[in-house]
Write an enzyme that holds these catalytic residues in place. Structure first.
Site, PDB file in Angstrom:
ATOM      1  N   LYS A  76       0.860  -1.181   0.000  1.00  0.00           N
ATOM      2  CA  LYS A  76       0.000   0.000   0.000  1.00  0.00           C
ATOM      3  C   LYS A  76       0.901   1.237   0.000  1.00  0.00           C
ATOM      4  CE  LYS A  76      -3.905   2.022   2.559  1.00  0.00           C
ATOM      5  NZ  LYS A  76      -4.814   1.871   3.718  1.00  0.00           N
ATOM      6  N   SER A 151      -9.780   1.875   2.662  1.00  0.00           N
ATOM      7  CA  SER A 151      -8.892   2.612   1.808  1.00  0.00           C
ATOM      8  C   SER A 151      -7.848   1.751   1.102  1.00  0.00           C
ATOM      9  CB  SER A 151      -8.162   3.676   2.639  1.00  0.00           C
ATOM     10  OG  SER A 151      -7.347   3.060   3.614  1.00  0.00           O
ATOM     11  N   SER A 175     -10.125  -0.491   6.869  1.00  0.00           N
ATOM     12  CA  SER A 175      -9.516  -0.400   5.537  1.00  0.00           C
ATOM     13  C   SER A 175      -8.768  -1.620   5.027  1.00  0.00           C
ATOM     14  CB  SER A 175      -8.566   0.794   5.485  1.00  0.00           C
ATOM     15  OG  SER A 175      -9.301   1.967   5.286  1.00  0.00           O
TER      16      SER A 175
END
Ligand code: GLN
Length: 489
Positions: A76, A151, A175
Site C-alpha cells: 500500500k 482505503s 480499511s
C-alpha cells in the site's frame, strides 16, 4: 503462476519449478498488461523488483531461504519506501520520495520478499471506496463498474485480479477488512501495536495498524510472521511475544465458542449477506464449534465515536503538510500565510479537508470536553463490551460489511452513507482488537465477507479459525470470470 497462493509459490521456488526472476517478471507483465482495467497500482517498481529477484535467486541457489525469499508482493502506498515515491494517494505527496523505509518494508526486505510496487488507496487512507485517491478510482475486479472498497482498495483489487500474490494494507476503521470483503480476499488487521507503525504515514495514530491482504489465511500467516514484532522506533509497538502463525493453523476447532452479536444482524444488513454469514456459521458448527448469541450494546455509538476521534487525530497528524518541509508547495506564495493556506487548499482533496475541519473543531477549546473527551469515554465503553464478550466466547463473528461492492459514484456525494460502510469494523479498531475478513460466498453475484474478531494478540487463533474454514470451503479460490479465463492451468 498467478493462480497459485503465496505458500504454493514459495514451495515452487524451493522446488526450483521456476526462479524468482521468472515469477517476478510474470507478475510485472500482468500488471503492465492488465492494470489499465483496475488502476490498482500507483507506482510499479520494475527495475528494483527484478534486481531484488536476482538477489533472491542467488540466495535460493545457496539454500539460504526463508519462507518469503523470492516471492513478489505489493505494498500500500502508505508505507515509506526508500527512493520510491510514497504518495499516500494524495497530491500533497505526489512528489515525495522518502529517504528511508518503513519498518514493515525493512522486514520484508530482510525476509527476501520482492516488491512489485505501490498500490492505490484513498487519500491519506480516508475513505471506503478508493474514490478519494488523487490517482483516480480503483475498479473492483469482480465488476469494474463497482468500487473495490477502501482505503486499501488497490491492494485488495491487485490480489483479487492476481496482479500480486499478496499485498500489505492498513486499517484504521476497516480499511483492510472492508476492501478484502468487497474483493473476495482474506484480510487481517492485527491487534493495535502488533505491527510497527514506523514509516507508515499516520492517519489516526491510536487506531492505525498494518496487516496482510492475501488469498488465504495461510498466506496471511506467512506475511504476519514477517510483519509482526516489537519495534523500538514505534513507541506504541507491543513487546508481547510473537507466535509462529503457521504452526497452529491446523489446530482442531472442537470446543470453540463463537459469539454472534445481535447488534450485527439488524437493520441495514443485506439479507443475501446475512444468508452467507449464516451458512458460514453452519460450516463452523460442522467443524465442531458452538454458537452463542452475545450483545455488544454500544455498537451503534462506534461510527459517531470514530468520526470524532479519527478526524481529531488526523487534523493533528496532517498539520505537518505545510509546504515547508516536504511534499507539495503552491506556486509563488505571497507570504508565509499564503504558503500554508494555498498549499493545503491545493494539495488536499475534499474528504481530507472535511476531516481536518471536523477534527480541528472537535479539539478546539470549549468543544474538547463535549466532543473529544466524550468520544474517548465512549471508546472505553465499546472496549469494555468486548472484554465482557470475550469472557464467554473465543471469537466473534458477523458480516464484515452490511452490503456488497457498490457502484463507482453511488455514495461519493454522501459522506454519511460512506461512513456507514465500516459499521461492523470500526469498533474493533476503537478497542484495539485483531480482526479478519474472509471470503464467505456471494451475495447478488458479488463477494460477501465473514468477519472474525479475536481477543488481544489472538492472531494465531484467528488465522487457525480462518484456515480451517478455508480447508472446508472453496470460496477463497473463486476468481472473477475475466481472471479465471487467464489461468493457464
Ligand atoms: N473508512 C474509514 C474512514 O474513512 C476507515 C479508513 C481506514 O481504515 N483507513 O476513515
Amino acid at each position: 503462476m498467478h493462480d497459485k497462493t503465496l505458500a504454493e509459490l514459495s514451495q515452487g521456488l524451493a522446488d526450483k519449478a521456476f526462479s524468482s526472476v521468472e515469477l517476478t517478471e510474470h507478475f510485472l507483465k500482468r500488471i503492465n498488461d492488465l492494470d489499465g482495467n483496475y488502476n490498482s497500482f500507483i507506482t510499479i517498481t520494475e527495475e528494483q523488483a527484478v534486481a531484488q529477484a536476482k538477489a533472491a535467486d542467488e540466495q535460493l541457489a545457496k539454500g539460504n531461504t526463508q519462507a518469503l525469499t523470492g516471492v513478489p508482493i505489493a505494498h500500500k502506498d502508505i508505507f515509506c519506501t526508500e527512493g520510491v515515491k510514497t504518495s499516500c494517494g494524495s497530491k500533497m505527496l505526489d512528489n515525495f520520495v522518502p529517504p528511508y523505509n518503513a519498518t514493515v518494508i525493512e522486514k520484508f526486505n530482510a525476509a527476501g520478499a520482492i516488491s512489485l510496487g505501490k498500490t492505490n488507496m484513498d487519500e491519506f487512507a480516508m475513505g471506503s471506496s478508493n474514490e478519494t485517491s488523487f490517482y483516480g478510482s480503483v475498479k473492483n475486479p469482480w465488476n469494474t463498474s463497482c468500487v473495490p472498497g477502501g482505503s486499501s482498495g488497490g491492494s485488495a483489487a491487485a490480489v483479487a485480479a492476481r496482479l500480486a500474490p499478496a499485498a500489505t494494507g492498513t486499517d484504521t476503521g476497516g480499511s483492510i477488512r472492508q476492501p478484502a470483503a468487497l474483493c473476495g480476499i482474506t484480510g487481517l488487521k492485527p491487534t493495535y501495536g502488533r505491527v510497527s507503525r514506523y514509516g507508515m504515514i499516520a492517519f489516526a495514530s491510536s487506531l492505525d495498524q498494518g496487516g496482510p491482504m492475501t488469498q488465504t489465511a495461510e498466506d496471511a500467516a506467512l506475511l504476519l510472521n514477517v510483519m509482526a514484532g516489537f519495534d523500538a522506533k514505534d513507541s506504541t509497538s507491543s513487546d508481547t511475544a510473537v507466535a509462529d502463525y503457521i504452526a497452529t493453523l491446523n489446530d482442531d476447532l472442537s470446543g470453540l465458542t463463537i459469539g454472534l452479536p445481535k447488534e450485527y444482524f439488524g437493520e441495514g444488513l443485506d439479507p443475501a449477506i446475512e444468508a452467507s454469514v449464516q451458512a458460514a456459521i453452519k460450516e463452523y458448527e460442522q467443524l465442531g464449534a458452538s454458537v452463542k448469541e452475545i450483545s455488544l450494546p454500544n455498537t451503534d455509538l462506534a461510527v459517531p465515536c470514530y468520526y470524532v476521534i479519527a478526524p481529531s487525530e488526523a487534523s493533528a497528524n496532517l498539520s505537518r503538510f505545510d509546504g515547508v518541509r516536504y511534499g507539495y508547495r503552491c506556486e509563488d506564495p505571497k507570504d508565509l500565510h499564503d504558503l500554508y493556506t494555498r498549499t493545503r487548499e491545493e494539495g488536499f482533496g475534499e474528504e481530507v479537508k472535511r476531516r481536518i475541519l471536523v477534527g480541528t473543531y472537535a479539539l478546539s477549546a470549549g468543544f474538547y470536553d463535549a466532543y473529544y473527551k466524550k468520544a474517548q469515554q465512549i471508546r472505553r465503553l465499546i472496549k469494555n463490551d468486548f472484554v465482557e464478550a470475550f469472557k464467554e466466547v473465543d471469537v466473534i463473528m458477523g458480516p464484515t460489511v452490511p452490503n456488497t461492492a457498490f457502484g463507482i459514484g453511488e455514495k461519493s456525494n454522501d459522506p454519511v452513507a460512506m461512513y456507514l460502510e465500516d459499521i461492523y469494523t470500526i469498533s474493533t479498531n476503537l478497542a484495539g482488537l485483531p480482526g479478519m475478513s474472509i471470503p464467505a460466498g456471494f451475495a447478488n453475484g458479488k463477494p460477501a465477507g465473514l468477519q472474525l474478531t479475536g481477543n488481544y494478540f489472538a492472531e494465531a487463533k484467528l488465522l487457525n479459525i480462518a484456515h480451517r474454514f478455508q480447508q472446508a470451503t472453496d470460496w477463497h479460490k473463486q476468481l472473477p470470470a475475466t481472471i479465471a479465463d487467464q489461468v493457464e492451468g
